[in-house]
Scaffold this active site. Structure first.
Site, short mmCIF file in Angstrom:
data_model
loop_
_atom_site.label_atom_id
_atom_site.label_comp_id
_atom_site.label_asym_id
_atom_site.label_seq_id
_atom_site.Cartn_x
_atom_site.Cartn_y
_atom_site.Cartn_z
N TYR A 1 53.80 6.88 -53.99
CA TYR A 1 54.26 5.65 -54.64
C TYR A 1 53.55 5.56 -56.00
O TYR A 1 53.25 6.59 -56.62
CB TYR A 1 53.94 4.51 -53.64
CG TYR A 1 54.20 3.12 -54.08
CD1 TYR A 1 55.49 2.66 -54.30
CD2 TYR A 1 53.14 2.21 -54.23
CE1 TYR A 1 55.72 1.35 -54.69
CE2 TYR A 1 53.37 0.90 -54.61
CZ TYR A 1 54.66 0.48 -54.83
OH TYR A 1 54.87 -0.82 -55.22
N LYS B 1 59.88 3.01 -52.57
CA LYS B 1 59.64 1.68 -51.99
C LYS B 1 59.96 1.72 -50.50
O LYS B 1 59.28 1.10 -49.69
CB LYS B 1 60.52 0.64 -52.69
CG LYS B 1 60.09 0.33 -54.12
CD LYS B 1 59.08 -0.81 -54.19
CE LYS B 1 58.47 -0.90 -55.59
NZ LYS B 1 57.44 -1.95 -55.70
N ASP C 1 63.25 -3.38 -59.84
CA ASP C 1 63.20 -2.87 -61.21
C ASP C 1 64.50 -3.01 -61.99
O ASP C 1 64.91 -2.10 -62.73
CB ASP C 1 62.66 -1.43 -61.21
CG ASP C 1 61.18 -1.37 -60.84
OD1 ASP C 1 60.55 -2.45 -60.72
OD2 ASP C 1 60.64 -0.27 -60.69
N GLY D 1 57.72 -12.14 -68.37
CA GLY D 1 59.02 -11.55 -68.04
C GLY D 1 59.33 -11.73 -66.56
O GLY D 1 58.97 -12.74 -65.95
N ALA E 1 58.19 -10.26 -63.71
CA ALA E 1 57.06 -10.42 -62.81
C ALA E 1 56.23 -11.65 -63.20
O ALA E 1 55.87 -12.46 -62.35
CB ALA E 1 56.18 -9.16 -62.84
N ASN F 1 52.87 -5.46 -55.23
CA ASN F 1 53.77 -6.06 -54.23
C ASN F 1 53.90 -5.20 -52.96
O ASN F 1 54.29 -5.69 -51.91
CB ASN F 1 55.12 -6.41 -54.85
CG ASN F 1 55.67 -5.30 -55.70
OD1 ASN F 1 55.50 -4.12 -55.39
ND2 ASN F 1 56.34 -5.66 -56.79
N1 LIG Z 1 51.39 -5.22 -59.61
C1 LIG Z 1 52.62 -5.46 -59.24
O1 LIG Z 1 52.93 -5.61 -58.07
C2 LIG Z 1 53.70 -5.53 -60.28
C3 LIG Z 1 54.95 -6.03 -59.92
C4 LIG Z 1 55.96 -6.12 -60.87
C5 LIG Z 1 55.71 -5.68 -62.16
N2 LIG Z 1 54.49 -5.18 -62.46
C6 LIG Z 1 54.22 -4.67 -63.81
O2 LIG Z 1 54.35 -5.69 -64.75
C7 LIG Z 1 54.84 -5.15 -65.98
C8 LIG Z 1 56.04 -5.95 -66.43
O3 LIG Z 1 57.10 -5.81 -65.51
P1 LIG Z 1 58.34 -6.78 -65.58
O4 LIG Z 1 59.28 -6.34 -64.54
O5 LIG Z 1 57.89 -8.21 -65.58
O6 LIG Z 1 58.93 -6.43 -67.02
P2 LIG Z 1 59.64 -7.40 -68.06
O7 LIG Z 1 60.17 -6.55 -69.13
O8 LIG Z 1 60.57 -8.30 -67.35
O9 LIG Z 1 58.43 -8.29 -68.61
C9 LIG Z 1 57.46 -7.82 -69.50
C10 LIG Z 1 57.13 -8.97 -70.44
O10 LIG Z 1 56.06 -8.59 -71.28
C11 LIG Z 1 56.37 -9.03 -72.57
N3 LIG Z 1 55.63 -8.29 -73.58
C12 LIG Z 1 55.92 -7.09 -74.14
N4 LIG Z 1 55.06 -6.79 -75.11
C13 LIG Z 1 54.20 -7.83 -75.18
C14 LIG Z 1 53.08 -8.12 -76.03
N5 LIG Z 1 52.70 -7.28 -76.99
N6 LIG Z 1 52.43 -9.27 -75.82
C15 LIG Z 1 52.83 -10.14 -74.86
N7 LIG Z 1 53.88 -9.93 -74.05
C16 LIG Z 1 54.56 -8.78 -74.21
C17 LIG Z 1 57.86 -8.82 -72.69
O11 LIG Z 1 58.43 -9.55 -73.77
C18 LIG Z 1 58.32 -9.31 -71.33
O12 LIG Z 1 58.57 -10.69 -71.30
C19 LIG Z 1 55.15 -3.68 -65.69
O13 LIG Z 1 54.11 -2.87 -66.16
C20 LIG Z 1 55.20 -3.61 -64.20
O14 LIG Z 1 54.79 -2.35 -63.71
C21 LIG Z 1 53.48 -5.10 -61.56
O1 LIG Z 2 56.22 -0.46 -58.19
C1 LIG Z 2 55.09 -0.98 -58.30
O2 LIG Z 2 54.05 -0.32 -58.27
C2 LIG Z 2 54.95 -2.47 -58.37
C3 LIG Z 2 56.02 -3.16 -59.06
O3 LIG Z 2 57.19 -3.29 -58.31
C4 LIG Z 2 56.28 -2.67 -60.45
O4 LIG Z 2 57.44 -2.69 -60.88
O5 LIG Z 2 55.32 -2.33 -61.13
MN LIG Z 3 58.98 -2.99 -59.41
#
Ligand SMILES: NC(=O)c1ccc[n+]([C@@H]2O[C@H](COP(=O)([O-])OP(=O)(O)OC[C@H]3O[C@@H](n4cnc5c(N)ncnc54)[C@H](O)[C@@H]3O)[C@@H](O)[C@H]2O)c1
Ligand SMILES: O=C(O)C[C@H](O)C(=O)O
Ligand SMILES: [Mn+2]
Length: 539
Positions: A91, A164, A236, A293, A295, A449
């Site tokens: 993963y 996943k 995603d 965004g 997340a 998640n």
């Molecule tokens: N840990 C977890 O379980 C988990 C879960 C989901 C997403 N994520 C991570 O979160 C990140 C975002 O994912 P998402 O699906 O929300 O994407 P997304 O594109 O929907 O959101 C990203 C946001 O960041 C903003 N952004 C970009 N550049 C920026 C900057 N310089 N300053 C401030 N904001 C900025 C974008 O405008 C957008 O609103 C990814 O790296 C993803 O891997 C982690």
């Molecule tokens: O896939 C992951 O590791 C967590 C989350 O769903 C992401 O999009 O980053």
């Molecule tokens: Mn994801």
């Protein structure tokens, strides 16, 4: 194909050298295998030794995928025995590398369904060609527009749906024969893929707007018809479509958006875990989310609802949040706000210098957050001065750099501990090894998640739930709290991945119980339903 080859080539049925002599006679396998009969444990030990001999993490992943392709039971037996070691290989983060190399390394479709936007008339046939007569109970679908933080990967993102689902089975015991990974190939706006002669998907820009949403609708109607008992997990999708799709379908069928809801509840569980350590209250926190965004807004919404459940009015709860995105702090009059951001923006007259709050440092200085959560895809954005500024104003700053994969995290856990003299309560998106600082060993919780969606899915499927609603999600988050001893120095804010099968079951029971309590289930005993639904990796 002979019966022997049929069964040896079927990953759901194959046991390889573990077929007993009796089974070999019954299935026409005499002569199709060497004579020695092995146990699953012996097979797993042999494979683990070979696995260890692979030099790179991507080679390790490909080796495991070949076991997955030939023998699912053995694959999950091995993965469950080495869960902490293998989660990052199977993963996140190595899955990101495998998606980036998908075209060069393509070997097998891994029982995924590939849907093309050019052919909505083929949706049903495509799904049925892949699922055959299997009783599908869980689908993970992606359109790959926002793979982790690495962007648009077109058809190559299929691996996230496969990955996943691997975690669903390893963590929660979802029967691997009852799952279906699906990729919607809607084209891609990734110019590397558009120019790559090896690219395996539709080589045109992404379809958007009404034709895209019509395709999604067609897909949903087909899923309802062909797999009426299945949970449909979205993964995603893009910032512009994920929330819209969830809002449209969440009350209609059993569905879940992992990036919005899964991330929201794991972040809530992490914050509650941190507050158990600091002995502070949620209502005393000031939340800054960096990256508003899919997340980020999922997290804000869940935290907001928790504050309201604790007795705050919506207006009071809203005052606890500050959203920072590319534009800086988001105000009512900021251009290009999303529908999900709008309810949480601030007013300019709250700040004398509102037009200067265009970067994270300035906002941290102005609002003095106690909790800072990153989902921005901006590596290193939580800099030393910013973290030191935050620490000056709060005894135990809660800092979650959640962007994935590794290279995109807003900060490294070791730096956060160093800059805060061990005061920070941290969770990261990717796994982090223990960190030694002064006399203390710090365990870092993984707010990914993946620590919670397997339990949510198992609970919803076991309960025969009609929908997944907020009460069920909140029950899941709370089920994950209280599993760590908060008085242990260096305690993590979330339980460790090594316990994932135990706590996934606990989450599942809580979700199933919530469905039962709300009259949304077709069973009446949550524990029994969950236990009965669980599949075991044994022959
Ligand atoms: N840990 C977890 O379980 C988990 C879960 C989901 C997403 N994520 C991570 O979160 C990140 C975002 O994912 P998402 O699906 O929300 O994407 P997304 O594109 O929907 O959101 C990203 C946001 O960041 C903003 N952004 C970009 N550049 C920026 C900057 N310089 N300053 C401030 N904001 C900025 C974008 O405008 C957008 O609103 C990814 O790296 C993803 O891997 C982690
Ligand atoms: O896939 C992951 O590791 C967590 C989350 O769903 C992401 O999009 O980053
Ligand atoms: Mn994801």
């Amino acid at each position: 194909m002979t019966d022997a080859m049929n069964i040896l080539n079927n990953p759901f049925k194959n046991k390889g050298t573990a077929f007993t002599m009796e089974e070999r006679r019954r299935y026409g396998l005499i002569g199709a295998l060497p004579s020695r009969v092995k146990t699953i444990d012996q097979q797993a030990n042999d494979m683990y030794k070979l696995y260890q001999s692979k030099m790179s993490r991507i080679e390790k992943r490909h080796f495991l995928m070949e076991i997955f392709n030939t023998n699912r039971t053995l694959f999950f037996y091995i993965m469950q025995h080495h869960i902490t070691e293998m989660m990052p290989i199977v993963y996140d983060p190595v899955i990101a590398e495998s998606i980036e190399k998908y075209n060069e390394r393509y070997l097998r479709p891994q029982n995924a369904a590939y849907l093309s936007v050019q052919h909505p008339e083929n949706i049903q046939e495509s799904l049925l060609n892949v699922s055959g007569d299997r009783d599908i109970r869980l689908i993970v679908v992606t359109d790959s527009q926002g793979i982790l933080g690495i962007g648009d990967w077109g058809v190559d993102g299929v691996d996230i749906a496969v990955g996943k689902l691997m975690v669903y089975t390893a963590a929660a015991g979802i029967n691997p024969e009852q799952v279906l990974p699906v990729v919607i190939d809607a084209g891609t706006n990734n110019h590397h893929l558009l120019e790559d002669p090896n690219y395996l998907g539709e080589q045109h820009p992404r379809i958007s707007g009404q034709p895209y949403f019509d395709f999604i609708d067609h897909f949903i109607i087909t899923v309802e018809k062909v797999y009426p008992k299945a949970l449909l997990h979205f993964e995603d999708f893009g910032r512009g479509t994920a929330a819209q799709i969830l809002d449209k379908y969440q009350n209609r069928l059993l569905t879940f958006n992992d990036d919005i809801q899964g991330t929201g509840i794991i972040a809530l569980a992490g914050v509650l875990g941190a507050l158990n350590i600091s002995r502070e209250k949620l209502r005393d926190q000031t939340f800054l989310t960096f990256g508003a965004g899919t997340a980020g807004m999922g997290i804000v919404r869940i935290l907001f609802e928790e504050l309201v459940r604790e007795g705050l009015t919506p207006e009071e709860a809203k005052q606890h949040f500050y959203l920072v995105d590319k534009q800086g702090l988001l105000f009512d009059d900021t251009p290009s706000l999303t529908a999900k951001q709008k309810p949480f923006t601030r007013q300019r007259d709250e700040f004398p210098n509102s037009d200067r709050l265009t970067n994270l440092g300035a906002v941290v200085h102005a609002v003095q957050p106690t909790v800072m959560i990153g989902t921005s895809t901006q590596p290193g954005a939580f800099t030393e001065p910013i973290v030191r500024e935050m620490t000056a104003n709060t005894t135990r700053p809660i800092i979650f750099p959640l962007s994935n994969p590794t290279e995109l995290a807003e900060a490294k856990a070791s730096d956060l501990l160093k800059w805060t003299n061990g005061k920070a309560l941290i969770a990261t998106g990717i796994p982090v090894a223990d960190i030694q600082l002064d006399q203390t060993t710090f365990h870092i919780g993984q707010a990914n998640n993946a620590l919670i969606y397997p339990g949510v899915g198992l609970g919803a499927i076991a309960a025969g739930a009609k929908v997944i609603n907020n009460q069920m999600l909140v029950a899941a988050a709370h089920a994950l709290v209280g599993l760590v001893d908060p008085d242990q120095p260096g305690a993590a804010v979330l339980p460790p991945v090594k316990n994932i099968t135990q706590f996934s079951e606990r989450v599942a029971v809580a979700v199933a119980q919530s469905a039962i309590d709300q009259g949304l289930a077709s069973v009446d005993n949550a524990e029994k339903a969950v236990a009965d639904t669980k599949w075991e990796a044994q022959y």
